[in-house]
Scaffold this active site. Structure first.
Site, PDB file in Angstrom:
ATOM      1  N   ALA A  26       0.808  -1.225   0.000  1.00 12.94           N
ATOM      2  CA  ALA A  26       0.000   0.000   0.000  1.00 12.94           C
ATOM      3  C   ALA A  26       0.847   1.283   0.000  1.00 12.94           C
ATOM      4  O   ALA A  26       0.470   2.272  -0.627  1.00 12.94           O
ATOM      5  CB  ALA A  26      -0.932   0.006   1.195  1.00 12.94           C
ATOM      6  N   ARG A  38      -5.424   0.038   5.911  1.00 12.31           N
ATOM      7  CA  ARG A  38      -5.185  -0.320   7.299  1.00 12.31           C
ATOM      8  C   ARG A  38      -4.571   0.804   8.143  1.00 12.31           C
ATOM      9  O   ARG A  38      -4.388   0.639   9.333  1.00 12.31           O
ATOM     10  CB  ARG A  38      -4.303  -1.582   7.369  1.00 12.31           C
ATOM     11  CG  ARG A  38      -5.022  -2.831   6.862  1.00 12.31           C
ATOM     12  CD  ARG A  38      -4.138  -4.054   6.846  1.00 12.31           C
ATOM     13  NE  ARG A  38      -2.949  -3.843   6.047  1.00 12.31           N
ATOM     14  CZ  ARG A  38      -1.755  -3.597   6.541  1.00 12.31           C
ATOM     15  NH1 ARG A  38      -1.563  -3.565   7.831  1.00 12.31           N
ATOM     16  NH2 ARG A  38      -0.731  -3.394   5.734  1.00 12.31           N
ATOM     17  N   GLN A 105       0.573  -6.517  -3.518  1.00 10.56           N
ATOM     18  CA  GLN A 105      -0.572  -6.649  -2.617  1.00 10.56           C
ATOM     19  C   GLN A 105      -1.641  -5.631  -3.013  1.00 10.56           C
ATOM     20  O   GLN A 105      -2.729  -5.630  -2.449  1.00 10.56           O
ATOM     21  CB  GLN A 105      -0.129  -6.368  -1.170  1.00 10.56           C
ATOM     22  CG  GLN A 105       0.909  -7.333  -0.634  1.00 10.56           C
ATOM     23  CD  GLN A 105       1.405  -6.897   0.753  1.00 10.56           C
ATOM     24  OE1 GLN A 105       2.193  -5.977   0.898  1.00 10.56           O
ATOM     25  NE2 GLN A 105       0.919  -7.561   1.779  1.00 10.56           N
ATOM     26  N   ILE A 107      -4.403  -3.483  -5.296  1.00 14.27           N
ATOM     27  CA  ILE A 107      -5.510  -3.859  -6.180  1.00 14.27           C
ATOM     28  C   ILE A 107      -5.814  -2.725  -7.150  1.00 14.27           C
ATOM     29  O   ILE A 107      -6.876  -2.672  -7.745  1.00 14.27           O
ATOM     30  CB  ILE A 107      -6.770  -4.177  -5.336  1.00 14.27           C
ATOM     31  CG1 ILE A 107      -7.139  -2.974  -4.439  1.00 14.27           C
ATOM     32  CG2 ILE A 107      -6.538  -5.419  -4.476  1.00 14.27           C
ATOM     33  CD1 ILE A 107      -8.484  -3.129  -3.724  1.00 14.27           C
ATOM     34  N   HIS A 125      -3.595 -10.087  -4.222  1.00 16.31           N
ATOM     35  CA  HIS A 125      -4.849  -9.740  -3.545  1.00 16.31           C
ATOM     36  C   HIS A 125      -5.940  -9.360  -4.547  1.00 16.31           C
ATOM     37  O   HIS A 125      -6.950  -8.764  -4.184  1.00 16.31           O
ATOM     38  CB  HIS A 125      -4.635  -8.612  -2.530  1.00 16.31           C
ATOM     39  CG  HIS A 125      -3.827  -9.051  -1.337  1.00 16.31           C
ATOM     40  ND1 HIS A 125      -3.286  -8.180  -0.432  1.00 16.31           N
ATOM     41  CD2 HIS A 125      -3.472 -10.290  -0.907  1.00 16.31           C
ATOM     42  CE1 HIS A 125      -2.622  -8.856   0.508  1.00 16.31           C
ATOM     43  NE2 HIS A 125      -2.712 -10.141   0.236  1.00 16.31           N
ATOM     44  N   CYS A 158     -25.682 -10.697 -11.731  1.00 16.28           N
ATOM     45  CA  CYS A 158     -25.207 -11.138 -13.042  1.00 16.28           C
ATOM     46  C   CYS A 158     -26.325 -11.126 -14.090  1.00 16.28           C
ATOM     47  O   CYS A 158     -27.433 -11.595 -13.831  1.00 16.28           O
ATOM     48  CB  CYS A 158     -24.623 -12.553 -12.913  1.00 16.28           C
ATOM     49  SG  CYS A 158     -24.032 -13.245 -14.473  1.00 16.28           S
ATOM     50  N   ASN A 224      10.558   1.360   3.003  1.00 17.85           N
ATOM     51  CA  ASN A 224       9.266   1.536   3.644  1.00 17.85           C
ATOM     52  C   ASN A 224       9.420   2.628   4.698  1.00 17.85           C
ATOM     53  O   ASN A 224      10.482   2.779   5.278  1.00 17.85           O
ATOM     54  CB  ASN A 224       8.834   0.211   4.316  1.00 17.85           C
ATOM     55  CG  ASN A 224       7.375   0.215   4.721  1.00 17.85           C
ATOM     56  OD1 ASN A 224       6.503   0.513   3.911  1.00 17.85           O
ATOM     57  ND2 ASN A 224       7.101  -0.095   5.972  1.00 17.85           N
TER      58      ASN A 224
END
Ligand SMILES: [Zn+2]
Length: 254
Positions: A26, A38, A105, A107, A125, A158, A224
């Site tokens: 992230a 988070r 990780q 998206i 993810h 759907c 990081n």
């Protein structure tokens, strides 16, 4: 060593490596305006994650409505976000012929937007950019489904089978994609340098990928803002903005 010296050391390590595995989290995308779910003030401060467990989403219409409301709230930001200098630096690593793969990780599709080859990007993810029917598997473009929601549909279903639709992200309580995890571990065993970018390495099993790389003999760089459990195993640790540090580190190969 000061930050400047650490960056020079990192640049040298990148120059010496031929098969680089990038592991991104992230912290790579916050500089593109994407909130970290988070972190304090993030999505899980505002919403209760237990409301969005996979089992609830598939069993309860009200939970699905709450899920789409939360998810749609962040879609616009995700859709419009642009890659930052760190994403572009990874593209430079690929252009130099040194990129084995990116295990992310995230998206948010920003590695794709930066121009990295889709076959080199492993989204462990999942992705927020498509939606699938959990019954028949039909895949939809995310924006197409979001249009229906903007037009007043609270819970989309759907077209083909009326099955439950869900963005192709891995929710709490949902199994990790086995094939992608296997591929990620395979690359971890093959790389000669693993670069962790913007991940605090606390979410498992994802965080075990860089640790596997080290066990298989790879060198490890961690960039990081905060310390991670893997810092003691790394050859180089930089607690700094990912884009600032990585952008400089790829200069010699750019
Ligand atoms: Zn269906």
């Amino acid at each position: 060593m000061n930050v400047e010296e650490l960056i020079l050391k990192g640049a040298q390590m990148i120059k010496e490596s031929q098969k680089i595995l990038v592991f991104s989290g992230a912290g790579l995308s916050t500089e593109s305006g994407i909130p970290d779910f988070r972190s304090p003030g993030g999505i899980w401060d505002k919403y209760d994650p237990s409301e969005f467990y996979f089992q609830r989403i598939i069993s309860d219409e009200k939970a699905r409505e709450a899920y789409w409301k939360m998810s749609s709230e962040y879609w616009g930001v995700m859709r419009d976000a642009r890659p930052n200098k760190a994403h572009l630096a990874i593209k430079t690593i690929e252009d130099a012929g040194k990129l084995l793969a990116i295990v992310t990780q995230n998206i948010d599709h920003l590695h794709h937007k930066a121009g990295n080859s889709p076959e080199k990007i492993i989204e462990i993810h999942g992705t927020a950019f498509s939606v699938s029917c959990l019954n028949c598997g039909k895949r939809y473009d995310r924006e197409e489904i979001e249009k229906r929601i903007r037009d007043g549909v609270k819970v989309p279903y759907c077209d083909v089978c009326s099955g439950i639709l869900k963005p192709d992200t891995i929710s709490f309580g949902q199994a990790m994609p086995q094939d992608k995890m296997e591929l990620a571990f395979k690359y971890a065993s093959e790389c000669d340098l693993c670069i962790v970018l913007g991940s605090s390495l606390v979410v498992y099993p994802a965080a075990s990928i860089p640790s596997h790389a080290v066990q298989c003999g790879s060198r490890l760089i961690i960039i990081n803002r905060t310390s991670t459990p893997l810092d003691p195993d790394a050859d180089l640790v930089i607690h700094e903005s990912v884009s600032k540090a990585l952008d400089r580190m790829v200069e010699p190969i750019g």
